[in-house]
Design a protein around this motif. Sequence first.
Motif, PDB file in Angstrom:
ATOM      1  N   GLU A   1       0.836  -1.212   0.000  1.00  0.00           N
ATOM      2  CA  GLU A   1       0.000   0.000   0.000  1.00  0.00           C
ATOM      3  C   GLU A   1       0.864   1.253   0.000  1.00  0.00           C
ATOM      4  O   GLU A   1       0.550   2.242  -0.686  1.00  0.00           O
ATOM      5  CB  GLU A   1      -0.928  -0.014   1.211  1.00  0.00           C
ATOM      6  N   LEU A   2       1.966   1.226   0.753  1.00  0.00           N
ATOM      7  CA  LEU A   2       2.870   2.375   0.762  1.00  0.00           C
ATOM      8  C   LEU A   2       3.583   2.507  -0.582  1.00  0.00           C
ATOM      9  O   LEU A   2       3.774   3.630  -1.081  1.00  0.00           O
ATOM     10  CB  LEU A   2       3.885   2.228   1.893  1.00  0.00           C
ATOM     11  N   ASP A   3       3.974   1.392  -1.189  1.00  0.00           N
ATOM     12  CA  ASP A   3       4.562   1.439  -2.538  1.00  0.00           C
ATOM     13  C   ASP A   3       3.624   2.164  -3.493  1.00  0.00           C
ATOM     14  O   ASP A   3       4.031   3.054  -4.247  1.00  0.00           O
ATOM     15  CB  ASP A   3       4.822   0.018  -3.067  1.00  0.00           C
ATOM     16  N   ASP A   4       2.351   1.768  -3.475  1.00  0.00           N
ATOM     17  CA  ASP A   4       1.364   2.372  -4.379  1.00  0.00           C
ATOM     18  C   ASP A   4       1.175   3.857  -4.078  1.00  0.00           C
ATOM     19  O   ASP A   4       1.054   4.682  -5.003  1.00  0.00           O
ATOM     20  CB  ASP A   4       0.019   1.653  -4.246  1.00  0.00           C
ATOM     21  N   LEU A   5       1.123   4.185  -2.802  1.00  0.00           N
ATOM     22  CA  LEU A   5       0.936   5.582  -2.401  1.00  0.00           C
ATOM     23  C   LEU A   5       2.056   6.464  -2.952  1.00  0.00           C
ATOM     24  O   LEU A   5       1.804   7.541  -3.527  1.00  0.00           O
ATOM     25  CB  LEU A   5       0.890   5.669  -0.881  1.00  0.00           C
ATOM     26  N   LEU A   6       3.306   6.019  -2.800  1.00  0.00           N
ATOM     27  CA  LEU A   6       4.438   6.826  -3.255  1.00  0.00           C
ATOM     28  C   LEU A   6       4.535   6.842  -4.780  1.00  0.00           C
ATOM     29  O   LEU A   6       4.911   7.867  -5.368  1.00  0.00           O
ATOM     30  CB  LEU A   6       5.731   6.314  -2.625  1.00  0.00           C
ATOM     31  N   LEU A   7       4.205   5.743  -5.427  1.00  0.00           N
ATOM     32  CA  LEU A   7       4.189   5.734  -6.897  1.00  0.00           C
ATOM     33  C   LEU A   7       3.148   6.704  -7.432  1.00  0.00           C
ATOM     34  O   LEU A   7       3.407   7.437  -8.401  1.00  0.00           O
ATOM     35  CB  LEU A   7       3.905   4.324  -7.406  1.00  0.00           C
ATOM     36  N   THR A   8       1.978   6.730  -6.817  1.00  0.00           N
ATOM     37  CA  THR A   8       0.927   7.658  -7.247  1.00  0.00           C
ATOM     38  C   THR A   8       1.354   9.100  -7.031  1.00  0.00           C
ATOM     39  O   THR A   8       1.147   9.965  -7.902  1.00  0.00           O
ATOM     40  CB  THR A   8      -0.370   7.371  -6.465  1.00  0.00           C
ATOM     41  N   TYR A   9       1.971   9.357  -5.886  1.00  0.00           N
ATOM     42  CA  TYR A   9       2.451  10.712  -5.611  1.00  0.00           C
ATOM     43  C   TYR A   9       3.472  11.149  -6.656  1.00  0.00           C
ATOM     44  O   TYR A   9       3.411  12.265  -7.189  1.00  0.00           O
ATOM     45  CB  TYR A   9       3.062  10.770  -4.214  1.00  0.00           C
ATOM     46  N   LEU A  10       4.394  10.274  -6.985  1.00  0.00           N
ATOM     47  CA  LEU A  10       5.416  10.599  -7.983  1.00  0.00           C
ATOM     48  C   LEU A  10       4.806  10.892  -9.343  1.00  0.00           C
ATOM     49  O   LEU A  10       5.212  11.828 -10.045  1.00  0.00           O
ATOM     50  CB  LEU A  10       6.412   9.446  -8.112  1.00  0.00           C
ATOM     51  N   SER A  11       3.847  10.084  -9.745  1.00  0.00           N
ATOM     52  CA  SER A  11       3.241  10.255 -11.064  1.00  0.00           C
ATOM     53  C   SER A  11       2.511  11.587 -11.174  1.00  0.00           C
ATOM     54  O   SER A  11       2.444  12.184 -12.256  1.00  0.00           O
ATOM     55  CB  SER A  11       2.289   9.096 -11.369  1.00  0.00           C
ATOM     56  N   LYS A  12       1.966  12.074 -10.050  1.00  0.00           N
ATOM     57  CA  LYS A  12       1.240  13.348 -10.062  1.00  0.00           C
ATOM     58  C   LYS A  12       2.184  14.540  -9.894  1.00  0.00           C
ATOM     59  O   LYS A  12       2.008  15.574 -10.535  1.00  0.00           O
ATOM     60  CB  LYS A  12       0.194  13.356  -8.947  1.00  0.00           C
ATOM     61  N   ALA A  13       3.175  14.393  -9.018  1.00  0.00           N
ATOM     62  CA  ALA A  13       4.046  15.538  -8.691  1.00  0.00           C
ATOM     63  C   ALA A  13       5.150  15.740  -9.705  1.00  0.00           C
ATOM     64  O   ALA A  13       5.547  16.876  -9.993  1.00  0.00           O
ATOM     65  CB  ALA A  13       4.640  15.348  -7.296  1.00  0.00           C
ATOM     66  N   GLY A  14       5.708  14.651 -10.220  1.00  0.00           N
ATOM     67  CA  GLY A  14       6.753  14.757 -11.238  1.00  0.00           C
ATOM     68  C   GLY A  14       7.920  15.606 -10.810  1.00  0.00           C
ATOM     69  O   GLY A  14       8.447  15.484  -9.708  1.00  0.00           O
ATOM     70  N   GLU A  15       8.302  16.528 -11.718  1.00  0.00           N
ATOM     71  CA  GLU A  15       9.482  17.354 -11.467  1.00  0.00           C
ATOM     72  C   GLU A  15       9.168  18.604 -10.653  1.00  0.00           C
ATOM     73  O   GLU A  15      10.045  19.442 -10.449  1.00  0.00           O
ATOM     74  CB  GLU A  15      10.122  17.776 -12.791  1.00  0.00           C
ATOM     75  N   SER A  16       7.928  18.724 -10.172  1.00  0.00           N
ATOM     76  CA  SER A  16       7.581  19.899  -9.374  1.00  0.00           C
ATOM     77  C   SER A  16       8.153  19.814  -7.966  1.00  0.00           C
ATOM     78  O   SER A  16       8.196  20.815  -7.246  1.00  0.00           O
ATOM     79  CB  SER A  16       6.064  20.068  -9.294  1.00  0.00           C
TER      80      SER A  16
END
Length: 439
Positions: free
Chosen positions: A133-148
């Motif tokens: 669940e934490l893996d998914d949470l951080l992957l989702t965050y990365l996909s949305k935040a990107g280089e920001s």
Amino acid sequence: MTINRTSTVCWQALVCDADRRSAALTALDAIIQDLQAMEDPWGSFLGHVDLADQARARTTLQHGAAGLLLFDRYVGASRADALELERAHRDALFQALAHEPLPPWLFDGVAGLGWVLAHRLRAGHEENLDLAELDDLLLTYLSKAGESIPFELIAGRVGLGLYFLERLPVAKAREGAEAIVASLERSVESRPDGLTWRTVADWMEPKAARVLSQGLWNLGVSHGVPGVIGFLARCAEEKISSPECRRLLAGAIPWLLGQRNPPDAARAFPFFSSDGGRSEETRLGWCYGEVGIAAVLIRAGTAIGVDEWVSEGLDLALRAAAASFEHAFVDEPSLCHGAAGLLHSFNRMGQALNEPRLLDAGRRWFDHTLDFFRPGKGLGGFDYLHAYSRTERFSVPGLLIGSAGVGLALHAAIQGEVEPNWDRVFLLDLPLSRRGQQP
């Protein structure tokens, strides 16, 4: 210069002298006893933390229970009187995961709590623990935040990358590390002297942002380009996005070496460089300066097979090893920018390169670390300076700037049974080299 890369062997004690070992054990006992006895080990420290951030400070890898859980596992594992501490710190970590609103970061957020649990899983100290669940949470965050979001180790993409590396060989961990390498490739800045990553004004403290509105190039492992280099080297070792890592390293390392101060300067690197020039020189420490930079250069050269990078790292490490205590400007014992960080950095690099001069420097910094020990002061006899005033001292139990970190470095120096792999979170886990027993 030819670097000896002989086969990996076990960790060895840096300090075998009975009196010095006894002094370290006394300090370790004092840390454990204070953690057991103090009703609130964070008391004096939390007075300097905003009320809204105090619950987070009690749990994070940087200051809180996550860092203490590493101390418990490595230092307290053989002590029956420390098992209750480990259970308490583990319970606090899980409570934070369930109930605290935490940022994503490695040292100051949820990725750090996850890193400690992943580290325990790898060592067989956790059962029936599912971090998917934490893996998914951080992957989702990365996909949305990107280089920001910042690229750095402490509170940025590189730190999230270290969480994913600790989760290997899980498939989503590889996916996460690959995503971060791709993000670093998209945000890299091409300069005439190589490749780099700019810290933009939006990521800086408001006062610094007003002065450096075009941003800067941060030269510390903790917050800057050297941390990216260390992460890319780790990825290359794990065969994660290897062509991209090699290309980025081949551009970033010449750029970094080009930021060196003139040869007659006291320190090899400034804190940062910018379009308008460069900052003042750094003190010796893991977080900024030639010690942390030396470690990531050695790691990159070893991972890619470039002896020149290893030699550059060794030269920087030897320069730092020759510095006197008076000219190191070290005023506290912490891992981040204090004596314990230098002790462990020289210990690890010396064992990795089979280099007696670095091991001797480690022993000197072992003694300097114990010079800060004052029974009855701070937590476990160690106290720390306020980050900004640099005059007021307070007790901190944590890993980065605190007695747990000091204890881990001292423990690693006097034992030869267990490799101190907690230092992966500092990008210091260099492969070991075959050598004889040291004095």
